[in-house]
Write a protein that holds these residues in place. Structure first.
Motif, mmCIF file in Angstrom:
data_model
loop_
_atom_site.group_PDB
_atom_site.id
_atom_site.type_symbol
_atom_site.label_atom_id
_atom_site.label_comp_id
_atom_site.label_asym_id
_atom_site.label_seq_id
_atom_site.Cartn_x
_atom_site.Cartn_y
_atom_site.Cartn_z
ATOM 1 N N ALA A 135 0.717 -1.235 -0.105
ATOM 2 C CA ALA A 135 0.137 0.059 -0.096
ATOM 3 C C ALA A 135 1.071 1.255 0.045
ATOM 4 C CB ALA A 135 -0.931 -0.035 1.068
ATOM 5 N N LEU A 136 1.979 1.319 0.740
ATOM 6 C CA LEU A 136 2.910 2.041 0.745
ATOM 7 C C LEU A 136 3.412 2.562 -0.499
ATOM 8 C CD1 LEU A 136 4.761 2.091 4.278
ATOM 9 C CD2 LEU A 136 3.198 3.881 3.398
ATOM 10 N N VAL A 137 3.651 1.440 -1.198
ATOM 11 C CA VAL A 137 4.626 1.721 -2.605
ATOM 12 C C VAL A 137 3.581 2.118 -3.470
ATOM 13 C CG1 VAL A 137 5.148 0.094 -4.619
ATOM 14 C CG2 VAL A 137 6.260 -0.360 -2.387
ATOM 15 N N MET A 138 2.196 1.734 -3.537
ATOM 16 C CA MET A 138 1.373 2.391 -4.460
ATOM 17 C C MET A 138 1.086 3.609 -4.088
ATOM 18 S SD MET A 138 -1.652 -0.851 -4.924
ATOM 19 C CE MET A 138 -1.790 -0.934 -3.168
ATOM 20 N N SER A 141 4.019 5.729 -5.479
ATOM 21 C CA SER A 141 3.954 5.729 -6.779
ATOM 22 C C SER A 141 2.832 6.651 -7.277
ATOM 23 C CB SER A 141 3.897 4.408 -7.259
ATOM 24 O OG SER A 141 4.965 3.519 -6.860
ATOM 25 N N MET A 142 1.637 6.633 -6.852
ATOM 26 C CA MET A 142 0.787 7.562 -7.236
ATOM 27 C C MET A 142 0.938 8.923 -7.150
ATOM 28 S SD MET A 142 -2.997 5.376 -6.617
ATOM 29 C CE MET A 142 -2.903 5.654 -4.803
ATOM 30 N N GLY A 149 13.569 10.125 -3.633
ATOM 31 C CA GLY A 149 13.069 10.995 -2.901
ATOM 32 C C GLY A 149 12.430 12.263 -3.768
ATOM 33 N N THR A 150 12.854 12.279 -4.945
ATOM 34 C CA THR A 150 12.305 13.325 -5.829
ATOM 35 C C THR A 150 11.027 12.974 -6.419
ATOM 36 O OG1 THR A 150 13.612 12.566 -7.791
ATOM 37 C CG2 THR A 150 14.491 14.168 -6.521
ATOM 38 N N ARG A 151 10.164 14.059 -6.707
ATOM 39 C CA ARG A 151 8.865 13.759 -7.423
ATOM 40 C C ARG A 151 9.258 13.605 -8.832
ATOM 41 N NH1 ARG A 151 4.364 13.957 -4.133
ATOM 42 N NH2 ARG A 151 4.941 15.071 -2.148
ATOM 43 N N ALA A 152 8.335 12.764 -9.477
ATOM 44 C CA ALA A 152 8.330 12.680 -11.005
ATOM 45 C C ALA A 152 8.441 13.751 -11.692
ATOM 46 C CB ALA A 152 6.940 11.717 -11.151
ATOM 47 N N THR A 153 8.078 14.896 -11.471
ATOM 48 C CA THR A 153 8.130 16.202 -12.125
ATOM 49 C C THR A 153 9.452 17.061 -11.905
ATOM 50 O OG1 THR A 153 6.812 17.534 -10.195
ATOM 51 C CG2 THR A 153 5.531 16.708 -11.912
ATOM 52 N N GLU A 154 10.160 16.349 -10.765
ATOM 53 C CA GLU A 154 11.522 17.007 -10.532
ATOM 54 C C GLU A 154 12.586 16.314 -11.245
ATOM 55 O OE1 GLU A 154 12.264 17.187 -6.477
ATOM 56 O OE2 GLU A 154 10.388 17.743 -5.778
ATOM 57 N N GLU A 155 13.869 16.971 -11.574
ATOM 58 C CA GLU A 155 15.000 16.249 -12.037
ATOM 59 C C GLU A 155 15.643 15.266 -10.871
ATOM 60 O OE1 GLU A 155 16.560 16.294 -15.093
ATOM 61 O OE2 GLU A 155 14.555 17.170 -15.634
#
Length: 171
Positions: A135-138, A141-142, A149-155
């Motif tokens: 559940a933590l992985v999902m 990921s969501m 530790g970066t966000r998908a929108t960050e480099e």
């Protein structure tokens, strides 16, 4: 990750030993006004006893999951991913140990389950670890939280000096 995995794996092992010593499948121990029961069950299948009789399959899958997570784990740079990997690895390992070393034979052993809630299959602490860790992985990921530790929108974070040195030496 290691501390979480060791704590859960030890707790799972100890509670399964207690369950084997003190609980019965035919005479459940009831507590909290019947909300929680301790019922000893030997599960040859997967979650919710799905695939009973295909124990070798679950044994193999658990081994692959553990190996894959251990291979990926050096990339973890955030506590969220470390905790989630620790929970899943320990949960898979706790039930894998049962599959490898309990009756009827290696690779086909049955998992010791002992916690029962109303209208829910009997489970154990290893199962809790797999479910909570997954559940933590999902959730991570969501939310777009990467292993570093970066966000998908960050480099992605810059590699540290040892990683840069390794990249230069191994082009």
């Amino acid at each position: 990750m290691t501390a979480v995995a060791i704590a859960l794996l030890a707790s799972d092992f100890i509670t399964k030993q207690i369950a084997l010593t003190h609980f019965s499948g035919t005479d459940p121990t009831s507590t909290l006004g019947g909300l929680l029961k301790f019922t000893l069950v030997f599960n040859s299948g997967g979650a919710f006893s799905i695939g009973a009789g295909e124990t070798w399959f679950f044994t193999t899958v658990k081994m692959l999951v553990i190996v894959l997570m251990l291979v990926v784990s050096p990339r973890i740079r955030t506590p969220l991913w470390a905790v989630s990997f620790g929970l899943v690895i320990a949960g898979a390992a706790g039930n894998l140990i049962d599959r490898l070393f309990r009756d009827p034979s290696p690779w086909e052993g049955r998992v010791v389950d002992w916690i029962q809630l109303p209208h829910w299959p009997v489970f154990n602490l290893a199962d809790c670890g797999v479910v909570c860790g997954s559940a933590l992985v999902m959730w991570a990921s969501m939310r777009g939280i990467r292993l570093d530790g970066t966000r998908a929108t960050e480099e992605p974070a810059e590699p540290d000096a040892t990683e840069r040195t390794a990249e230069v030496k191994n082009p």
